[in-house]
Design a protein around this motif. Structure first.
Motif, PDB file in Angstrom:
ATOM      1  N   GLU A 156       0.825  -1.207   0.000  1.00 19.60           N
ATOM      2  CA  GLU A 156       0.000   0.000   0.000  1.00 19.60           C
ATOM      3  C   GLU A 156       0.859   1.256   0.000  1.00 19.60           C
ATOM      4  OE1 GLU A 156      -3.728   0.724   2.651  1.00 19.60           O
ATOM      5  OE2 GLU A 156      -2.052   1.752   3.639  1.00 19.60           O
ATOM      6  N   TYR A 180      -5.849   6.901   6.799  1.00 22.96           N
ATOM      7  CA  TYR A 180      -4.999   7.149   5.630  1.00 22.96           C
ATOM      8  C   TYR A 180      -4.284   8.486   5.756  1.00 22.96           C
ATOM      9  CZ  TYR A 180      -6.010   3.165   2.617  1.00 22.96           C
ATOM     10  OH  TYR A 180      -6.055   1.904   2.065  1.00 22.96           O
ATOM     11  N   VAL A 240       0.248   3.884  -2.956  1.00 26.32           N
ATOM     12  CA  VAL A 240      -0.789   4.867  -2.635  1.00 26.32           C
ATOM     13  C   VAL A 240      -0.498   6.260  -3.164  1.00 26.32           C
ATOM     14  CG1 VAL A 240       0.121   5.623  -0.392  1.00 26.32           C
ATOM     15  CG2 VAL A 240      -2.365   5.539  -0.774  1.00 26.32           C
TER      16      VAL A 240
END
Length: 408
Positions: A155, A176, A159
């Motif tokens: 991730e 996040y 991301v």
């Protein structure tokens, strides 16, 4: 000025009656995004010879024409296979180039194949990933739960490619933002939406007539009150807890409707038999939205026994139909429910959940349709979806104008 292309990536077929928030999200984009967009959907096949795997076909949904390419064949995306569908789908993306003005992703793994593609990237987050890693009391959860360090490493690597990250869960959005503080301005909360053209409330007399009609169709007493669950029969939803809660309710006038399929379907059927509820529970396959809306409108409540959620679309669909929601404290739904539109169950046990259901059955006047509908007015897909994609369109048009001006 040319037409901007929006390519959507997700492993589903929009003509299959599947249950899932991601699928509905995509359908609403197709229906309500500004007509200036040329939409392409890279999905899965259902055996239709007119839409061969690996080829673009012209398609139509909600009266809107778009391009559709099935990457792999998938008979039933409500049932998980031995090899995760996401893995099969990602592998099928490798070696292809789907560069577009805008690319919309609903899983992070497929973007492994997109490293060389050009275009702005939008990533939708549909669940609380940290909670999803833990699974539920009924097992399940994503396979990454066995390799959490590997997932977060992947991730972290992927991301930052996204221009916008949209989460239907405020907690997930905050997580996040904390994990990726350097791109926090790209991360925001975007609620799930409901189609007001399909999900709407009826008058009390119409609701009552519909309820009696359904009871008669099922061969039940006209005094029957319906409790509705619609969703995948996966561990996340804890459907065994749902059935046990209904058993604990022990109300002869109540009937449980379960709409959905999934890996726990046989366990659910076995539990219904074990608890001698076969005459008081009806299992239905996934339904098209219009038929599901009919069930929302004649039910006394919509219920959730989930271990975790993003923002369960079923809850806002039920509320839009004027039906109160009784849910465990999972996901975003508890954050907007009001005292007159539903109840939050703090304890995830059959007895505790049944007690909250009993309150709604005994005191329906405390949960008027008007209060339920009022709660979800801000979630109308016509305005939310059109708004965000109008913003993207205007930014694109502005950039195109600047580019043209530079070479004038």
């Amino acid at each position: 000025m040319s037409q901007p292309t929006l390519t959507i990536f997700y492993q589903f077929n929009p003509w299959n009656p599947t249950i899932g928030g991601i699928q509905t999200c995509i359908r609403y984009v197709i229906k309500y995004a500004p007509k200036e967009f040329h939409i392409r959907l890279v999905g899965t096949g259902n055996g239709d010879p007119n839409m061969p795997v690996g080829q673009w076909s012209e398609a139509e949904l909600f009266g809107r024409k778009f391009s559709f390419m099935p990457l792999i064949e998938l008979k039933n995306d409500n049932i998980r296979g031995l090899v995760p569908t996401t893995v099969k789908y990602t592998m099928a993306l490798l070696g292809r180039d789907f560069s577009s003005d805008f690319m919309q992703f609903h899983r992070i793994e497929p973007t492994i194949a997109a490293s060389g593609w050009s275009g702005k990237r939008i990533f939708y987050i549909h669940n609380d990933i940290e909670r999803e890693m833990k699974g539920s009391s009924e097992g399940g959860g994503i396979l990454w739960r066995y390799f959490p360090a590997a997932y977060y490493a992947l991730e972290s690597r992927l991301v930052r490619q996204f221009d916008r990250i949209l989460s239907c869960n405020t907690k997930a959005a905050q997580q996040y933002q904390q994990r990726y503080a350097d791109i926090t301005e790209r991360i925001s909360y975007l609620p799930n939406t409901v189609d007001g053209e399909v999900f709407y409330s009826l008058s009390p007399s119409e609701r009552e007539a519909g309820r009696i009609k359904l009871a008669q169709e099922l061969g039940l007493s006209i005094d029957t009150r319906f409790i509705l669950f619609a969703g995948r029969l996966h561990p996340q939803k804890q459907p065994l807890l749902l059935v046990r809660s209904f058993a604990a309710l022990n109300d002869p006038d109540a009937h449980l409707l379960i709409v959905g399929q999934g890996e726990l379907e046989e366990d659910v059927r076995a539990e219904i038999t074990r608890l001698e509820l076969s005459n008081r529970v009806t299992l239905l396959p996934p339904l098209v939205q219009a038929k599901l809306a009919d069930l929302y409108r004649v039910s006394s409540m919509f219920v959730l026994t989930s271990a975790y959620e993003g923002l369960c679309r079923g809850s806002i669909e039920a509320l839009a139909c004027g039906t109160p929601v009784v849910t465990t404290r999972a996901g975003e739904t508890p954050n907007f429910l009001t005292a007159d539109s539903g109840i939050i169950c703090e304890e995830q046990t059959p007895v505790a959940i049944a007690e909250q259901w009993r309150k709604v059955l005994r005191n329906p006047e405390n949960y008027p349709s008007e209060a339920c509908v009022r709660v979800v007015k801000p979630y109308d897909a016509r305005y939310v979806v059109n708004g965000i994609y109008t913003e993207l369109l205007e930014n694109w048009q502005s950039e195109q104008g600047q580019f043209s001006g530079a070479y004038a």
